[in-house]
Design a protein around this motif. Structure first.
Motif, PDB file in Angstrom:
ATOM      1  N   TYR A   1       4.824  50.891  -4.604  1.00 26.85           N
ATOM      2  CA  TYR A   1       4.385  52.146  -3.987  1.00 26.85           C
ATOM      3  C   TYR A   1       4.384  51.994  -2.478  1.00 26.85           C
ATOM      4  CZ  TYR A   1       1.013  55.849  -2.643  1.00 26.85           C
ATOM      5  OH  TYR A   1       0.374  56.919  -2.051  1.00 26.85           O
ATOM      6  N   TRP A   2       5.171  52.865  -1.803  1.00 27.68           N
ATOM      7  CA  TRP A   2       5.131  52.940  -0.350  1.00 27.68           C
ATOM      8  C   TRP A   2       4.200  54.077   0.033  1.00 27.68           C
ATOM      9  CZ3 TRP A   2      10.993  52.790   1.405  1.00 27.68           C
ATOM     10  CH2 TRP A   2      11.497  51.489   1.214  1.00 27.68           C
ATOM     11  N   ALA A   3       3.088  53.737   0.661  1.00 29.12           N
ATOM     12  CA  ALA A   3       2.160  54.744   1.156  1.00 29.12           C
ATOM     13  C   ALA A   3       2.378  54.943   2.647  1.00 29.12           C
ATOM     14  CB  ALA A   3       0.718  54.318   0.884  1.00 29.12           C
ATOM     15  N   SER A   4       2.217  56.164   3.104  1.00 29.05           N
ATOM     16  CA  SER A   4       2.298  56.436   4.535  1.00 29.05           C
ATOM     17  C   SER A   4       0.982  56.062   5.205  1.00 29.05           C
ATOM     18  CB  SER A   4       2.603  57.922   4.764  1.00 29.05           C
ATOM     19  OG  SER A   4       1.711  58.736   4.006  1.00 29.05           O
ATOM     20  N   ASN A   5       1.067  55.747   6.481  1.00 29.53           N
ATOM     21  CA  ASN A   5      -0.111  55.333   7.254  1.00 29.53           C
ATOM     22  C   ASN A   5      -0.926  56.568   7.645  1.00 29.53           C
ATOM     23  OD1 ASN A   5      -0.558  53.805  10.549  1.00 29.53           O
ATOM     24  ND2 ASN A   5      -2.019  54.099   8.900  1.00 29.53           N
ATOM     25  N   GLN A   6      -1.950  56.865   6.860  1.00 29.24           N
ATOM     26  CA  GLN A   6      -2.751  58.068   7.081  1.00 29.24           C
ATOM     27  C   GLN A   6      -3.962  57.830   7.973  1.00 29.24           C
ATOM     28  OE1 GLN A   6      -0.064  59.948   5.511  1.00 29.24           O
ATOM     29  NE2 GLN A   6      -1.855  61.227   5.796  1.00 29.24           N
ATOM     30  N   GLY A   7      -4.521  56.629   7.932  1.00 32.23           N
ATOM     31  CA  GLY A   7      -5.738  56.348   8.680  1.00 32.23           C
ATOM     32  C   GLY A   7      -5.458  55.809  10.061  1.00 32.23           C
ATOM     33  N   ALA A   8      -6.503  55.308  10.698  1.00 33.56           N
ATOM     34  CA  ALA A   8      -6.366  54.802  12.058  1.00 33.56           C
ATOM     35  C   ALA A   8      -5.555  53.520  12.125  1.00 33.56           C
ATOM     36  CB  ALA A   8      -7.748  54.578  12.665  1.00 33.56           C
ATOM     37  N   SER A   9      -5.384  52.836  10.993  1.00 36.69           N
ATOM     38  CA  SER A   9      -4.576  51.624  10.961  1.00 36.69           C
ATOM     39  C   SER A   9      -4.085  51.378   9.538  1.00 36.69           C
ATOM     40  CB  SER A   9      -5.393  50.409  11.422  1.00 36.69           C
ATOM     41  OG  SER A   9      -6.382  50.071  10.452  1.00 36.69           O
ATOM     42  N   VAL A  10      -3.086  50.516   9.423  1.00 37.57           N
ATOM     43  CA  VAL A  10      -2.573  50.128   8.101  1.00 37.57           C
ATOM     44  C   VAL A  10      -3.669  49.451   7.293  1.00 37.57           C
ATOM     45  CG1 VAL A  10      -0.989  48.522   6.956  1.00 37.57           C
ATOM     46  CG2 VAL A  10      -0.153  49.984   8.827  1.00 37.57           C
ATOM     47  N   GLU A  11      -4.484  48.638   7.940  1.00 39.17           N
ATOM     48  CA  GLU A  11      -5.544  47.927   7.224  1.00 39.17           C
ATOM     49  C   GLU A  11      -6.579  48.879   6.655  1.00 39.17           C
ATOM     50  OE1 GLU A  11      -5.497  44.779   6.335  1.00 39.17           O
ATOM     51  OE2 GLU A  11      -3.512  44.780   7.269  1.00 39.17           O
ATOM     52  N   ILE A  12      -6.904  49.928   7.395  1.00 38.36           N
ATOM     53  CA  ILE A  12      -7.842  50.923   6.874  1.00 38.36           C
ATOM     54  C   ILE A  12      -7.266  51.597   5.637  1.00 38.36           C
ATOM     55  CG2 ILE A  12      -8.857  53.191   7.358  1.00 38.36           C
ATOM     56  CD1 ILE A  12      -9.455  52.186  10.173  1.00 38.36           C
ATOM     57  N   ASP A  13      -5.972  51.899   5.668  1.00 38.39           N
ATOM     58  CA  ASP A  13      -5.335  52.514   4.490  1.00 38.39           C
ATOM     59  C   ASP A  13      -5.412  51.593   3.280  1.00 38.39           C
ATOM     60  OD1 ASP A  13      -4.505  55.042   5.441  1.00 38.39           O
ATOM     61  OD2 ASP A  13      -2.858  54.115   6.518  1.00 38.39           O
ATOM     62  N   LYS A  14      -5.196  50.325   3.483  1.00 30.29           N
ATOM     63  CA  LYS A  14      -5.268  49.380   2.367  1.00 30.29           C
ATOM     64  C   LYS A  14      -6.673  49.376   1.762  1.00 30.29           C
ATOM     65  CE  LYS A  14      -1.612  46.260   4.012  1.00 30.29           C
ATOM     66  NZ  LYS A  14      -1.317  44.902   4.537  1.00 30.29           N
TER      67      LYS A  14
ATOM     68  N   PRO B   1      -8.728  49.972  -3.925  1.00 30.51           N
ATOM     69  CA  PRO B   1      -9.669  50.190  -5.029  1.00 30.51           C
ATOM     70  C   PRO B   1      -9.187  51.234  -6.034  1.00 30.51           C
ATOM     71  CG  PRO B   1     -10.844  50.099  -2.944  1.00 30.51           C
ATOM     72  CD  PRO B   1      -9.390  50.149  -2.615  1.00 30.51           C
ATOM     73  N   GLU B   2      -8.463  52.244  -5.551  1.00 29.26           N
ATOM     74  CA  GLU B   2      -7.956  53.271  -6.459  1.00 29.26           C
ATOM     75  C   GLU B   2      -6.790  52.726  -7.293  1.00 29.26           C
ATOM     76  OE1 GLU B   2     -10.061  55.730  -6.502  1.00 29.26           O
ATOM     77  OE2 GLU B   2     -10.932  54.574  -4.847  1.00 29.26           O
ATOM     78  N   LEU B   3      -5.959  51.891  -6.678  1.00 24.51           N
ATOM     79  CA  LEU B   3      -4.856  51.288  -7.425  1.00 24.51           C
ATOM     80  C   LEU B   3      -5.388  50.307  -8.471  1.00 24.51           C
ATOM     81  CD1 LEU B   3      -2.292  50.634  -4.553  1.00 24.51           C
ATOM     82  CD2 LEU B   3      -2.756  52.731  -5.825  1.00 24.51           C
ATOM     83  N   ASP B   4      -6.466  49.596  -8.133  1.00 23.87           N
ATOM     84  CA  ASP B   4      -7.097  48.710  -9.115  1.00 23.87           C
ATOM     85  C   ASP B   4      -7.654  49.524 -10.283  1.00 23.87           C
ATOM     86  OD1 ASP B   4      -6.499  46.585  -7.458  1.00 23.87           O
ATOM     87  OD2 ASP B   4      -8.521  46.447  -6.608  1.00 23.87           O
ATOM     88  N   LYS B   5      -8.197  50.673  -9.971  1.00 22.56           N
ATOM     89  CA  LYS B   5      -8.720  51.560 -11.015  1.00 22.56           C
ATOM     90  C   LYS B   5      -7.594  52.015 -11.946  1.00 22.56           C
ATOM     91  CE  LYS B   5     -11.486  54.603  -9.334  1.00 22.56           C
ATOM     92  NZ  LYS B   5     -11.965  55.844  -8.657  1.00 22.56           N
ATOM     93  N   PHE B   6      -6.434  52.360 -11.345  1.00 28.73           N
ATOM     94  CA  PHE B   6      -5.286  52.771 -12.153  1.00 28.73           C
ATOM     95  C   PHE B   6      -4.823  51.632 -13.057  1.00 28.73           C
ATOM     96  CE2 PHE B   6      -0.598  53.020 -12.557  1.00 28.73           C
ATOM     97  CZ  PHE B   6      -0.492  54.222 -13.260  1.00 28.73           C
ATOM     98  N   GLU B   7      -4.783  50.417 -12.500  1.00 24.82           N
ATOM     99  CA  GLU B   7      -4.364  49.264 -13.306  1.00 24.82           C
ATOM    100  C   GLU B   7      -5.331  49.033 -14.469  1.00 24.82           C
ATOM    101  OE1 GLU B   7      -3.140  44.524 -12.898  1.00 24.82           O
ATOM    102  OE2 GLU B   7      -3.942  45.606 -11.162  1.00 24.82           O
TER     103      GLU B   7
ATOM    104  N   GLN C   1      -8.051  63.206  -6.140  1.00 20.07           N
ATOM    105  CA  GLN C   1      -7.837  64.131  -5.031  1.00 20.07           C
ATOM    106  C   GLN C   1      -9.092  64.242  -4.164  1.00 20.07           C
ATOM    107  OE1 GLN C   1      -4.995  66.684  -4.122  1.00 20.07           O
ATOM    108  NE2 GLN C   1      -4.357  64.590  -4.541  1.00 20.07           N
ATOM    109  N   LYS C   2     -10.237  64.259  -4.806  1.00 19.41           N
ATOM    110  CA  LYS C   2     -11.493  64.334  -4.050  1.00 19.41           C
ATOM    111  C   LYS C   2     -11.719  63.046  -3.262  1.00 19.41           C
ATOM    112  CE  LYS C   2     -13.640  67.484  -7.380  1.00 19.41           C
ATOM    113  NZ  LYS C   2     -14.688  67.632  -8.440  1.00 19.41           N
ATOM    114  N   ILE C   3     -11.508  61.906  -3.895  1.00 20.39           N
ATOM    115  CA  ILE C   3     -11.731  60.617  -3.227  1.00 20.39           C
ATOM    116  C   ILE C   3     -10.789  60.440  -2.038  1.00 20.39           C
ATOM    117  CG2 ILE C   3     -11.490  58.111  -3.513  1.00 20.39           C
ATOM    118  CD1 ILE C   3     -12.445  58.537  -6.439  1.00 20.39           C
TER     119      ILE C   3
END
Length: 438
Positions: free
Chosen positions: A42-55, A60-66, A348-350
């Motif tokens: 999964y390639w996510a776009s950088n939405q937050g103030a930094s790449v690390e913040i996006d991670k 946690p959501e990707l872990d939930k999906f797994e 979507q809410k999270i």
């Protein structure tokens, strides 16, 4: 597009992308199958103030999906300065992710490559149906009357953010609603090493977003009704000149902003160096940089002649991020499950809370978090006065060509060179000559 981002520059030409119409992402096994049912990239776009913040937001959501599905999602957050190049390279090489974020303004261009999974009625049915998504978000998912190339993930709109204390100190009692009022306020605020407004002059995508809003207010579109470039239309020329004149003529933007392309204008606003900012859903970014929500106000982007309705009723483009699947993924079932998960009401809410964006899934908007005064401005704008950028195959080339022309005009302004109607028209004529032949 929106997001909080830097420019997608140096894009691979559309002709190269179209040459790969049968290509896509995934792994080299041929794709379009379920050969790798336990993993997804999964390639996510950088939405937050930094790449690390996006991670920190996404993992946690990707872990939930797994945990729910047994499918591991391998995450890469890609900076906006690289994302479009990376995607177009993947369409030609066939080597890319299974699922990816795309700026919604690129939807028609990437749709034209043939590399993305079309979201027909059957595919929409697998994620709960097309009618779950709001109309404005669906309007930026590809060429009208074709199956969308992607599914809406985050919706955003531009707004005017203003520093309350700086306004009060300058004797300004309310945010500007017209461009004349914005310039007048900006001149009062531009003193003692501080400036009225910030911008990202070296960011072609940001340049395009603002110029397009100006153009719509001038009754222009940059393209004819049949999709041909029309960059030297009088309204388009006037729009670009108005935008660059905020630095060149009105002097309410610092000359150094001509070099900004990595969200520096957001940082300047958060630090009190500038009093106003035109940005997409900036609250989360400002908070991460230490600016309290009580320190700023949010209002609709100004228009030419007053509150929307007095002039052309446009004060934002439909900004946002879409979620796409490469057609040749080796885990089509898993990719579809992932899209369903990411567009579920709960996620979507999270996610939209984390990025201060608006859920494009209508039922998720009922959460109180999306009814704050700031979000009310964004939702109202998306509903009443936002328009999609041109959904034409050459849209990404338009962003690069015209956005770069504006970048060059800002460089002229910063260097003290005159920005005239003739020089603007010449830059736009050159940009039009760089567009692919129809």
């Amino acid at each position: 597009m929106r997001s909080i981002r830097a420019a997608a520059t140096g894009a691979v030409t559309l002709s190269l992308a179209l040459a790969a119409s049968a290509c896509g992402g995934g792994s080299p096994t041929g794709g379009g199958s379920d050969d790798s049912p336990k993993t997804l990239t999964y390639w996510a776009s950088n939405q937050g103030a930094s790449v690390e913040i996006d991670k920190k937001v996404l993992q946690p959501e990707l872990d939930k999906f797994e945990k729910q599905t047994g499918i591991e999602v391998k995450l890469e957050v890609v900076p906006w300065s690289d994302l479009l190049n990376r995607i177009l390279t993947a369409t030609t090489s066939g080597q890319g992710p299974d699922v990816l974020n795309i700026g919604n303004t690129w939807s028609a261009s990437l749709q034209a490559t043939g590399a993305l999974l079309p979201w027909d009625a059957k595919n929409f049915g697998r994620i709960g149906g097309k009618d779950r998504f709001v109309a404005s978000a669906l309007g930026s998912t590809g060429v009208p009357d074709q199956d969308p190339a992607a599914v809406p993930l985050y919706s955003m709109a531009y707004a005017l953010y203003y520093n309350k204390k700086m306004f009060a100190d300058a004797g300004i009692s309310k945010p500007p609603v017209t461009w004349d009022e914005l310039v007048a306020a900006g001149k009062k605020l531009s003193k003692n090493g501080k400036w009225g407004l910030g911008t990202e002059g070296s960011n072609p995508s940001e340049n395009i977003h603002h110029a397009y809003i100006f153009a719509k207010q001038h009754g222009a579109d940059f393209f004819t009704a049949d999709g041909k470039p029309d960059f030297t239309d009088d309204g388009a020329v006037a729009a670009v000149k108005d935008y660059v004149d905020l630095m060149a003529k009105d002097e309410i933007i610092a000359p150094g902003n001509a070099e900004y392309a990595q969200n520096q204008s957001v940082s300047d606003f958060a630090k009190g160096k500038t009093a106003m900012l035109l940005w997409q859903s900036a609250a989360a970014n400002l908070k991460s940089q230490g600016m309290d929500e009580d320190d700023y106000g949010i209002a609709p982007v100004p228009v030419r002649s007053g509150t929307p309705g007095g002039g052309t009723n446009v004060n934002s483009m439909v900004a946002g991020i879409n979620l796409a699947v490469f057609k040749n993924t080796d885990n089509l079932d898993g990719a579809t499950k992932f899209v369903k998960f990411m567009t579920s009401d709960a996620e979507q809410k999270i996610l939209n809370k984390a990025y201060s964006s608006i859920p494009p899934v209508a039922s998720a908007q009922s959460d109180p978090a999306f009814s704050t005064p700031a979000n009310a401005v964004l939702k109202d704008t998306l509903t009443k006065s936002a328009v999609a950028l041109p959904q034409v195959p050459a849209e990404s080339q338009f962003e690069t060509a015209v956005g770069t022309a504006i970048k060059e005009l800002y460089a002229d302004a910063a260097a003290g060179r005159a920005v005239t109607e003739a020089s603007v028209k010449a830059k736009l004529k050159k940009a039009q000559s760089q567009m692919p032949a129809a």
